[in-house]
Scaffold this active site. Sequence first.
Site, mmCIF file in Angstrom:
data_model
loop_
_atom_site.group_PDB
_atom_site.id
_atom_site.type_symbol
_atom_site.label_atom_id
_atom_site.label_comp_id
_atom_site.label_asym_id
_atom_site.label_seq_id
_atom_site.Cartn_x
_atom_site.Cartn_y
_atom_site.Cartn_z
ATOM 1 N N ASN A 114 -71.327 -70.974 45.528
ATOM 2 C CA ASN A 114 -70.776 -72.224 44.978
ATOM 3 C C ASN A 114 -70.020 -71.938 43.704
ATOM 4 O OD1 ASN A 114 -71.965 -73.723 42.393
ATOM 5 N ND2 ASN A 114 -73.584 -72.400 43.223
ATOM 6 N N PHE A 118 -70.349 -77.481 37.233
ATOM 7 C CA PHE A 118 -71.002 -78.594 36.512
ATOM 8 C C PHE A 118 -70.314 -79.936 36.772
ATOM 9 C CE2 PHE A 118 -72.576 -75.645 32.787
ATOM 10 C CZ PHE A 118 -73.533 -75.116 33.627
ATOM 11 N N SER A 186 -74.642 -70.188 34.133
ATOM 12 C CA SER A 186 -73.784 -70.538 35.271
ATOM 13 C C SER A 186 -72.541 -69.654 35.233
ATOM 14 C CB SER A 186 -73.354 -72.004 35.213
ATOM 15 O OG SER A 186 -72.318 -72.191 36.166
ATOM 16 N N ASN A 188 -69.825 -70.448 36.671
ATOM 17 C CA ASN A 188 -68.684 -71.293 37.045
ATOM 18 C C ASN A 188 -68.086 -72.090 35.898
ATOM 19 O OD1 ASN A 188 -68.892 -70.468 39.780
ATOM 20 N ND2 ASN A 188 -70.652 -71.839 40.001
ATOM 21 N N THR A 189 -68.549 -71.825 34.689
ATOM 22 C CA THR A 189 -67.945 -72.425 33.488
ATOM 23 C C THR A 189 -67.463 -71.259 32.641
ATOM 24 O OG1 THR A 189 -69.352 -74.374 33.550
ATOM 25 C CG2 THR A 189 -68.423 -73.813 31.402
ATOM 26 N N LYS A 228 -82.445 -70.472 30.757
ATOM 27 C CA LYS A 228 -82.172 -69.949 32.106
ATOM 28 C C LYS A 228 -81.127 -68.846 32.043
ATOM 29 C CE LYS A 228 -81.209 -71.363 36.826
ATOM 30 N NZ LYS A 228 -81.162 -72.504 37.736
ATOM 31 N N ASN A 257 -80.398 -67.420 37.623
ATOM 32 C CA ASN A 257 -79.308 -68.209 38.191
ATOM 33 C C ASN A 257 -78.681 -67.421 39.356
ATOM 34 O OD1 ASN A 257 -77.129 -70.166 38.348
ATOM 35 N ND2 ASN A 257 -77.598 -70.652 36.212
HETATM 36 C C1 LIG Z 1 -74.875 -75.378 44.994
HETATM 37 C C2 LIG Z 1 -75.642 -74.865 43.798
HETATM 38 C C3 LIG Z 1 -75.493 -75.490 42.555
HETATM 39 C C4 LIG Z 1 -76.211 -75.019 41.448
HETATM 40 N N1 LIG Z 1 -76.072 -75.659 40.246
HETATM 41 C C5 LIG Z 1 -76.831 -75.270 39.187
HETATM 42 C C6 LIG Z 1 -76.775 -75.975 37.963
HETATM 43 O O1 LIG Z 1 -76.074 -76.982 37.828
HETATM 44 N N2 LIG Z 1 -77.546 -75.525 36.937
HETATM 45 C C7 LIG Z 1 -78.371 -74.432 37.053
HETATM 46 O O2 LIG Z 1 -79.058 -74.089 36.092
HETATM 47 N N3 LIG Z 1 -78.453 -73.753 38.216
HETATM 48 C C8 LIG Z 1 -77.709 -74.139 39.279
HETATM 49 N N4 LIG Z 1 -77.795 -73.461 40.463
HETATM 50 C C9 LIG Z 1 -78.639 -72.244 40.536
HETATM 51 C C10 LIG Z 1 -80.018 -72.515 41.141
HETATM 52 O O3 LIG Z 1 -80.754 -73.398 40.339
HETATM 53 C C11 LIG Z 1 -80.808 -71.204 41.311
HETATM 54 O O4 LIG Z 1 -81.044 -70.657 40.035
HETATM 55 C C12 LIG Z 1 -80.085 -70.171 42.169
HETATM 56 O O5 LIG Z 1 -79.421 -70.787 43.249
HETATM 57 C C13 LIG Z 1 -81.040 -69.116 42.750
HETATM 58 O O6 LIG Z 1 -82.055 -69.719 43.524
HETATM 59 P P1 LIG Z 1 -81.990 -69.863 45.134
HETATM 60 O O7 LIG Z 1 -81.670 -68.500 45.678
HETATM 61 O O8 LIG Z 1 -83.355 -70.377 45.523
HETATM 62 O O9 LIG Z 1 -80.918 -70.848 45.418
HETATM 63 C C14 LIG Z 1 -77.081 -73.906 41.591
HETATM 64 C C15 LIG Z 1 -77.218 -73.292 42.836
HETATM 65 C C16 LIG Z 1 -76.526 -73.755 43.932
HETATM 66 C C17 LIG Z 1 -76.711 -73.064 45.269
#
Ligand SMILES: Cc1cc2nc3c(=O)[nH]c(=O)nc-3n(C[C@H](O)[C@H](O)[C@H](O)COP(=O)(O)O)c2cc1C
Length: 350
Positions: A114, A118, A186, A188-189, A228, A257
């Site tokens: 992704n 934000f 993140s 993406n910022t 985080k 993350n």
């Molecule tokens: C579509 C998507 C959006 C995410 N948005 C955020 C976010 O806004 N803030 C954040 O701290 N982590 C965000 N994450 C990261 C997740 O919280 C997590 O740390 C990461 O995906 C690893 O865990 P997973 O493998 O179980 O998905 C996002 C992940 C995904 C897949």
Amino acid sequence: MSLLPYALARPFLFSLDAEQAHDLTLDGLARTQNTPLACAYAARRVDDPITLAGLTFPNKVGLAAGLDKNARCIDGLAAMGFGFIEVGTVTPKPQPGNAKPRMFRLPQAHALINRLGFNNDGLDAFVANVQRARFRKTVGGAAPMLLGLNIGKNAATPIERAIDDYLLCLEGVYPHADFVTINVSSPNTANLRTLQSDEALDHLLGRIAQRREALVSAQGKRVPLFVKIAPDLDETQVAVIAAVLKRHGMDGVIATNTTLARDAVAGLPHGKESGGLSGAPVREASNRVVAQLRAALGTGFPIIGVGGILSAADAQAKIEAGADVVQIYTGLIYRGPALVPEVAKALKGA
Ligand SMILES: Cc1cc2nc3c(=O)[nH]c(=O)nc-3n(C[C@H](O)[C@H](O)[C@H](O)COP(=O)(O)O)c2cc1C
């Protein structure tokens, strides 16, 4: 027990664009939460309390940030049996995020990429939604689920002024949070991850810790702060971060993350999309960072482990690496809400 097996819903959801499926699911949750229809995804919460950072987590499974960025579905998500859920990342002002498409499934790898950036409705709307949630009122005698509020910065705010955004968000969410997560990871910022470097993190957390003391005095409650971090850090960087967290009295760390690495998905459809990779391919790097954090922080410093949990065994490995509790996001997309009680049962007493 859920009335609607996810195995039936998944083929339909996977036939849609990933973000469309996500929006449809959240709309469904928002509409059905706190109604009898919530039985379609509700599960009894596994009772396995653990105390961390002065908080009693009812069990060891949490929802990771980013699934419910605007805090619209807290009660629906709470019904799935999580011990804690994190909503956000919220930024001070509303912002649309990056251009679509910006979310991709890689089913062969049990992964997502992704680059949402934000996208969210801003702090005021977020806080109003959090205030509307009823989960704290409907638990009966059981320990309430915990709510983490995850904060970030607007894309338009220059990185040198990032602290202003974090402080604004901290002030806004503080009265409503069981814990606050400072998201500096993140991908993406633009430049956000530079806030993880020694000097920048020291400066940011120093100011945040100072503001927290003011909030403790003004509001009479001490809300734990978690930071985080990314998986794309080497051992030295992890050790530096661990020292800075301790120096500023942070209460815990969330690792990790999404990753920028692509080796695990090379050659797969969408494998070259830019953004953060999550799910199975991030598991190893996340576990490594958790283990390095535990080595650097010693016992007793709370670590929330997240990244690549798609089964009970994955969650157990995260605890063995050094995490106290875990969070899931991508696993929920591939396995559905049944993963929550499955993992919670497996970790009971762990
Ligand atoms: C579509 C998507 C959006 C995410 N948005 C955020 C976010 O806004 N803030 C954040 O701290 N982590 C965000 N994450 C990261 C997740 O919280 C997590 O740390 C990461 O995906 C690893 O865990 P997973 O493998 O179980 O998905 C996002 C992940 C995904 C897949």
